[in-house]
Design a protein around this motif. Structure first.
Motif, PDB file in Angstrom:
ATOM      1  N   ALA A   1      16.770  32.124  22.575  1.00  0.00           N
ATOM      2  CA  ALA A   1      15.893  31.330  21.715  1.00  0.00           C
ATOM      3  C   ALA A   1      15.642  32.056  20.397  1.00  0.00           C
ATOM      4  N   ASN A   2      15.281  31.299  19.380  1.00  0.00           N
ATOM      5  CA  ASN A   2      14.997  31.899  18.080  1.00  0.00           C
ATOM      6  C   ASN A   2      13.759  32.790  18.171  1.00  0.00           C
ATOM      7  N   PRO A   3      13.833  34.018  17.649  1.00  0.00           N
ATOM      8  CA  PRO A   3      12.647  34.884  17.668  1.00  0.00           C
ATOM      9  C   PRO A   3      11.489  34.253  16.893  1.00  0.00           C
ATOM     10  N   PHE A   4      10.280  34.481  17.386  1.00  0.00           N
ATOM     11  CA  PHE A   4       9.087  33.980  16.701  1.00  0.00           C
ATOM     12  C   PHE A   4       8.715  34.912  15.556  1.00  0.00           C
ATOM     13  N   VAL A   5       8.439  34.324  14.391  1.00  0.00           N
ATOM     14  CA  VAL A   5       7.942  35.073  13.239  1.00  0.00           C
ATOM     15  C   VAL A   5       6.612  34.453  12.845  1.00  0.00           C
ATOM     16  N   GLY A   6       5.541  35.219  12.956  1.00  0.00           N
ATOM     17  CA  GLY A   6       4.215  34.680  12.673  1.00  0.00           C
ATOM     18  C   GLY A   6       3.938  34.534  11.190  1.00  0.00           C
ATOM     19  N   PRO A   7       2.861  33.802  10.846  1.00  0.00           N
ATOM     20  CA  PRO A   7       2.471  33.644   9.447  1.00  0.00           C
ATOM     21  C   PRO A   7       2.153  34.991   8.806  1.00  0.00           C
ATOM     22  N   ASP A   8       2.433  35.106   7.509  1.00  0.00           N
ATOM     23  CA  ASP A   8       2.080  36.315   6.777  1.00  0.00           C
ATOM     24  C   ASP A   8       0.831  36.042   5.938  1.00  0.00           C
ATOM     25  N   GLN A   9       0.464  36.994   5.076  1.00  0.00           N
ATOM     26  CA  GLN A   9      -0.771  36.854   4.314  1.00  0.00           C
ATOM     27  C   GLN A   9      -0.741  35.647   3.385  1.00  0.00           C
ATOM     28  N   ALA A  10       0.406  35.376   2.765  1.00  0.00           N
ATOM     29  CA  ALA A  10       0.499  34.217   1.881  1.00  0.00           C
ATOM     30  C   ALA A  10       0.238  32.930   2.655  1.00  0.00           C
ATOM     31  N   ALA A  11       0.775  32.847   3.867  1.00  0.00           N
ATOM     32  CA  ALA A  11       0.550  31.661   4.691  1.00  0.00           C
ATOM     33  C   ALA A  11      -0.918  31.546   5.094  1.00  0.00           C
ATOM     34  N   LEU A  12      -1.556  32.690   5.376  1.00  0.00           N
ATOM     35  CA  LEU A  12      -2.977  32.664   5.722  1.00  0.00           C
ATOM     36  C   LEU A  12      -3.811  32.157   4.561  1.00  0.00           C
ATOM     37  N   GLU A  13      -3.509  32.645   3.349  1.00  0.00           N
ATOM     38  CA  GLU A  13      -4.277  32.201   2.187  1.00  0.00           C
ATOM     39  C   GLU A  13      -4.084  30.711   1.934  1.00  0.00           C
ATOM     40  N   GLN A  14      -2.867  30.221   2.135  1.00  0.00           N
ATOM     41  CA  GLN A  14      -2.611  28.790   1.992  1.00  0.00           C
ATOM     42  C   GLN A  14      -3.389  27.997   3.034  1.00  0.00           C
ATOM     43  N   MET A  15      -3.440  28.518   4.257  1.00  0.00           N
ATOM     44  CA  MET A  15      -4.174  27.848   5.322  1.00  0.00           C
ATOM     45  C   MET A  15      -5.664  27.803   5.001  1.00  0.00           C
ATOM     46  N   LEU A  16      -6.208  28.929   4.547  1.00  0.00           N
ATOM     47  CA  LEU A  16      -7.635  28.980   4.218  1.00  0.00           C
ATOM     48  C   LEU A  16      -7.970  28.025   3.077  1.00  0.00           C
ATOM     49  N   ALA A  17      -7.076  27.935   2.100  1.00  0.00           N
ATOM     50  CA  ALA A  17      -7.310  27.040   0.975  1.00  0.00           C
ATOM     51  C   ALA A  17      -7.364  25.591   1.437  1.00  0.00           C
ATOM     52  N   SER A  18      -6.590  25.262   2.444  1.00  0.00           N
ATOM     53  CA  SER A  18      -6.560  23.883   2.931  1.00  0.00           C
ATOM     54  C   SER A  18      -7.858  23.502   3.627  1.00  0.00           C
ATOM     55  N   PHE A  19      -8.681  24.513   4.004  1.00  0.00           N
ATOM     56  CA  PHE A  19      -9.940  24.225   4.683  1.00  0.00           C
ATOM     57  C   PHE A  19     -11.056  23.875   3.704  1.00  0.00           C
ATOM     58  N   GLU A  20     -10.841  24.145   2.395  1.00  0.00           N
ATOM     59  CA  GLU A  20     -11.886  23.886   1.417  1.00  0.00           C
ATOM     60  C   GLU A  20     -12.090  22.386   1.252  1.00  0.00           C
ATOM     61  N   PRO A  21     -13.343  21.912   1.280  1.00  0.00           N
ATOM     62  CA  PRO A  21     -13.596  20.475   1.088  1.00  0.00           C
ATOM     63  C   PRO A  21     -13.081  20.001  -0.261  1.00  0.00           C
ATOM     64  N   GLU A  22     -12.651  18.732  -0.294  1.00  0.00           N
ATOM     65  CA  GLU A  22     -12.176  18.178  -1.560  1.00  0.00           C
ATOM     66  C   GLU A  22     -13.310  18.196  -2.580  1.00  0.00           C
ATOM     67  N   GLY A  23     -12.958  18.520  -3.811  1.00  0.00           N
ATOM     68  CA  GLY A  23     -13.960  18.527  -4.872  1.00  0.00           C
ATOM     69  C   GLY A  23     -14.700  19.839  -4.998  1.00  0.00           C
ATOM     70  N   THR A  24     -14.399  20.811  -4.126  1.00  0.00           N
ATOM     71  CA  THR A  24     -15.070  22.108  -4.251  1.00  0.00           C
ATOM     72  C   THR A  24     -14.574  22.796  -5.505  1.00  0.00           C
ATOM     73  N   PRO A  25     -15.471  23.157  -6.407  1.00  0.00           N
ATOM     74  CA  PRO A  25     -15.009  23.789  -7.642  1.00  0.00           C
ATOM     75  C   PRO A  25     -14.438  25.164  -7.363  1.00  0.00           C
ATOM     76  N   ALA A  26     -13.499  25.562  -8.196  1.00  0.00           N
ATOM     77  CA  ALA A  26     -12.912  26.876  -8.054  1.00  0.00           C
ATOM     78  C   ALA A  26     -13.970  27.931  -8.362  1.00  0.00           C
ATOM     79  N   ALA A  27     -13.847  29.071  -7.727  1.00  0.00           N
ATOM     80  CA  ALA A  27     -14.785  30.166  -7.961  1.00  0.00           C
ATOM     81  C   ALA A  27     -14.652  30.629  -9.417  1.00  0.00           C
ATOM     82  N   PRO A  28     -15.784  30.901 -10.042  1.00  0.00           N
ATOM     83  CA  PRO A  28     -15.700  31.358 -11.452  1.00  0.00           C
ATOM     84  C   PRO A  28     -15.019  32.714 -11.547  1.00  0.00           C
ATOM     85  N   VAL A  29     -14.355  32.897 -12.664  1.00  0.00           N
ATOM     86  CA  VAL A  29     -13.726  34.173 -12.932  1.00  0.00           C
ATOM     87  C   VAL A  29     -14.710  35.071 -13.661  1.00  0.00           C
ATOM     88  N   VAL A  30     -15.027  36.186 -13.057  1.00  0.00           N
ATOM     89  CA  VAL A  30     -15.995  37.106 -13.668  1.00  0.00           C
ATOM     90  C   VAL A  30     -15.220  38.134 -14.497  1.00  0.00           C
TER      91      VAL A  30
END
Length: 276
Positions: free
Chosen positions: A245-274
């Protein structure tokens, strides 16, 4: 948690965890209603689970005589110490290595431990349970068993499969999934849970699979699969192909950040840049 029955002798205490990107993973414990009742594993330890309450719906914990821990991972030991308190006559079936692993978290009452190795047997009053090492495992202390009275093979993590929906993960029969869903899920789980499968001598591995086939189990009861009755031959065929069977390759940090971003409610403003 939900409860299913397998024949007259076995209760399945079913739980389910969603694993992002993989599916819905069943997490089962079992009660073998032998003359000396046996609890097989004790579920997850999440605070919203009530393992003892669910167990009490099928057997009085005070009547439990054996707690068979197929291995000491946290999804198998969640209710262990509460059950030891509630079942004062019960002995804990594990291995020498299992005791060592569990003792790094909390001392075990050694006078209640019963060490049993693969190849040995346990008399539970009206039947004898035969311990074996399942072909696939993720913990070196893993020990499943075969009960020739119920013709059930308790396989620990082996034969597990993430399901595409929570409903299938909580089903009372693995055959409710399509053949493709079951085969693909079992091969995926084999590579996730036993990544060493790609590095072993295939002939030696298949010899361990053959030993399970020779049991001719009517039911296969895995921690991570709905109860599987009457379909053991094709599931055994499936795990025979795990080395290829094909070896399993888990998500990396980029995939985690993409996943977390998808959890943000629609219309949530981007965090301000300080400004720095």
């Amino acid at each position: 948690m939900t409860v299913h029955k397998v024949g007259q002798d076995i209760s399945v205490l079913n739980d389910c965890l969603e694993v992002p990107g993989i599916g819905f993973l069943p997490v089962n414990a079992f009660v073998l209603h032998a003359a000396e009742p046996v609890v097989v594993d004790t579920g997850v330890g999440l605070p919203d689970r009530d393992f003892l309450g669910t167990l009490g719906s099928v057997v009085d914990p005070a009547d439990v005589r054996w707690i068979w821990l197929t291995h000491p991972d946290r999804d198998h030991t969640g209710g262990l110490f509460a059950l030891l308190d509630a079942a004062p006559r019960a002995r804990l079936v594990t291995t020498f290595l299992g005791v060592g692993i569990m003792s790094t978290e909390r001392p075990l009452p050694l006078d209640r431990v019963y060490l049993l190795n693969p190849g040995q047997t346990l008399d539970v009053g009206d039947r004898t349970l035969r311990a074996f090492r399942p072909p696939l495992f993720d913990n070196p202390a893993t020990t499943g068993f075969y009960d020739d009275t119920s013709r059930a093979c308790f396989s620990s993590d082996c034969f597990g499969a993430p399901m595409p929906t929570a409903e299938l993960a909580s089903s009372d029969h693995a055959g409710d999934a399509t053949e493709d869903e079951l085969r693909d899920g079992q091969l995926l789980w084999a590579t996730v849970d036993s990544p060493w499968i790609h590095n072993v001598d295939t002939a030696k591995y298949l010899a361990t699979v053959r030993a399970v086939r020779e049991m001719e189990p009517e039911a296969v009861l895995s921690t991570h699969l709905p109860p599987a009755v009457g379909i053991a031959p094709r599931m055994i065929d499936t795990i025979s192909g795990a080395p290829g069977a094909n070896p399993f390759v888990g998500p990396d940090q980029a995939a985690l950040e993409q996943m977390l971003a998808s959890f943000e409610p629609e219309g949530t403003p981007a965090a301000p840049v300080v400004p720095g």
